[in-house]
Scaffold this motif. Sequence first.
Motif, PDB file in Angstrom:
ATOM      1  N   GLY A 145       0.793  -1.223   0.000  1.00  0.00           N
ATOM      2  CA  GLY A 145       0.000   0.000   0.000  1.00  0.00           C
ATOM      3  C   GLY A 145       0.826   1.274   0.000  1.00  0.00           C
ATOM      4  O   GLY A 145       0.271   2.363   0.189  1.00  0.00           O
ATOM      5  N   ILE A 147       2.414   4.232  -1.710  1.00  0.00           N
ATOM      6  CA  ILE A 147       2.134   4.935  -2.963  1.00  0.00           C
ATOM      7  C   ILE A 147       3.109   6.100  -3.121  1.00  0.00           C
ATOM      8  O   ILE A 147       3.245   6.927  -2.212  1.00  0.00           O
ATOM      9  CB  ILE A 147       0.689   5.482  -2.997  1.00  0.00           C
ATOM     10  CG1 ILE A 147      -0.315   4.383  -2.605  1.00  0.00           C
ATOM     11  CG2 ILE A 147       0.373   6.073  -4.353  1.00  0.00           C
ATOM     12  CD1 ILE A 147      -0.350   3.212  -3.535  1.00  0.00           C
ATOM     13  N   TYR A 149       3.615   9.280  -5.485  1.00  0.00           N
ATOM     14  CA  TYR A 149       2.920  10.090  -6.488  1.00  0.00           C
ATOM     15  C   TYR A 149       3.779  11.313  -6.805  1.00  0.00           C
ATOM     16  O   TYR A 149       3.883  12.238  -6.013  1.00  0.00           O
ATOM     17  CB  TYR A 149       1.550  10.502  -5.964  1.00  0.00           C
ATOM     18  CG  TYR A 149       0.730  11.360  -6.895  1.00  0.00           C
ATOM     19  CD1 TYR A 149       0.779  11.190  -8.286  1.00  0.00           C
ATOM     20  CD2 TYR A 149      -0.113  12.338  -6.397  1.00  0.00           C
ATOM     21  CE1 TYR A 149       0.016  11.976  -9.129  1.00  0.00           C
ATOM     22  CE2 TYR A 149      -0.892  13.130  -7.238  1.00  0.00           C
ATOM     23  CZ  TYR A 149      -0.817  12.945  -8.595  1.00  0.00           C
ATOM     24  OH  TYR A 149      -1.570  13.724  -9.451  1.00  0.00           O
ATOM     25  N   VAL A 156       2.735   1.970  -7.252  1.00  0.00           N
ATOM     26  CA  VAL A 156       1.987   1.252  -6.219  1.00  0.00           C
ATOM     27  C   VAL A 156       2.831   0.081  -5.751  1.00  0.00           C
ATOM     28  O   VAL A 156       3.236  -0.756  -6.557  1.00  0.00           O
ATOM     29  CB  VAL A 156       0.629   0.745  -6.756  1.00  0.00           C
ATOM     30  CG1 VAL A 156      -0.126  -0.001  -5.659  1.00  0.00           C
ATOM     31  CG2 VAL A 156      -0.203   1.905  -7.283  1.00  0.00           C
ATOM     32  N   LEU A 207      -7.007   7.697  -3.501  1.00  0.00           N
ATOM     33  CA  LEU A 207      -6.399   6.697  -2.619  1.00  0.00           C
ATOM     34  C   LEU A 207      -7.437   6.263  -1.596  1.00  0.00           C
ATOM     35  O   LEU A 207      -7.950   7.082  -0.828  1.00  0.00           O
ATOM     36  CB  LEU A 207      -5.169   7.276  -1.913  1.00  0.00           C
ATOM     37  CG  LEU A 207      -4.121   7.957  -2.811  1.00  0.00           C
ATOM     38  CD1 LEU A 207      -2.972   8.496  -1.971  1.00  0.00           C
ATOM     39  CD2 LEU A 207      -3.616   7.017  -3.885  1.00  0.00           C
ATOM     40  N   ILE A 212      -6.819   1.915  -5.815  1.00  0.00           N
ATOM     41  CA  ILE A 212      -6.223   3.174  -6.257  1.00  0.00           C
ATOM     42  C   ILE A 212      -6.820   3.560  -7.609  1.00  0.00           C
ATOM     43  O   ILE A 212      -6.885   2.730  -8.523  1.00  0.00           O
ATOM     44  CB  ILE A 212      -4.689   3.049  -6.393  1.00  0.00           C
ATOM     45  CG1 ILE A 212      -4.089   2.460  -5.108  1.00  0.00           C
ATOM     46  CG2 ILE A 212      -4.073   4.396  -6.723  1.00  0.00           C
ATOM     47  CD1 ILE A 212      -4.344   3.277  -3.868  1.00  0.00           C
ATOM     48  N   LYS A 229       2.813  -1.861  -9.478  1.00  0.00           N
ATOM     49  CA  LYS A 229       2.098  -1.190 -10.569  1.00  0.00           C
ATOM     50  C   LYS A 229       2.749   0.160 -10.822  1.00  0.00           C
ATOM     51  O   LYS A 229       3.323   0.769  -9.919  1.00  0.00           O
ATOM     52  CB  LYS A 229       0.611  -0.988 -10.227  1.00  0.00           C
ATOM     53  CG  LYS A 229      -0.171  -2.278 -10.067  1.00  0.00           C
ATOM     54  CD  LYS A 229      -1.639  -1.966  -9.743  1.00  0.00           C
ATOM     55  CE  LYS A 229      -2.438  -3.238  -9.558  1.00  0.00           C
ATOM     56  NZ  LYS A 229      -3.872  -2.968  -9.242  1.00  0.00           N
TER      57      LYS A 229
END
Length: 235
Positions: A145, A147, A149, A156, A207, A212, A229
């Motif tokens: 989990g 992330i 960005y 991910v 999120l 996601i 991912k």
Amino acid sequence: MRLTGLIAVLLLIAGCSRATVEAPEPSPTGPSAPSISSAPPSPTPSSSKPSKPSAPPAAGAAIADVIAWIEAGRPADPAGYHKATREGEVTDLIDDVAFTVPAGSRRATTCMTDSESTDSALACVVDLVNPPPQPEDIYGQWKGGWIDYGGNTLRVGSAHGDPGRFLHGDGAELPDGSSLSFGDYRCRADRVGLFCVNYAHRSAVLLRPEGIGTFGCLHPVPPPADAAKLFSCAS
């Protein structure tokens, strides 16, 4: 005699030309005047502001709709999100920002910026219902989990042997319906999840524990070996 006759003719003509020119009689209602309306002119209608969106954007929504939803949130004071707390100890993050978003029955989503990071300006840890499994070639503590960005990319899943930027703990809670602006980002906490937009790249993410979501230019691409991912704005 002819001269006397000529003078007589001239005097007769002059007498006839003295006709009196009379002004026209006024009408029974009085003299006419330009008509002036006593009513004020109708105001020019001003352009009305667009109404605020009433519901969170659904999957596949246009980036403009996502931005409108995020900006419709109540602005939070960024000054209250420059600290992180871990086991009662508070750390001043100076220019960085940290915040948490409630996630119902699951653990809160925690986010933090890292001004020294070259890979991602914003990282969040989401307690996913179905986190991606750890890739075979990845060793260490896998966090499905996690992330990252960066605006033009979204990763991910990641392996971390330590808390990384979350070493100092978590930031203050961002209440439901509130939005927080920092750098090129703006995030809004919502019962559906956490919406964040990056204005520089006109991309956005959702999120939440259920999964996601991405908006704007972000599209799936083959992930690197150290991620589950990857989404990118690159063509």
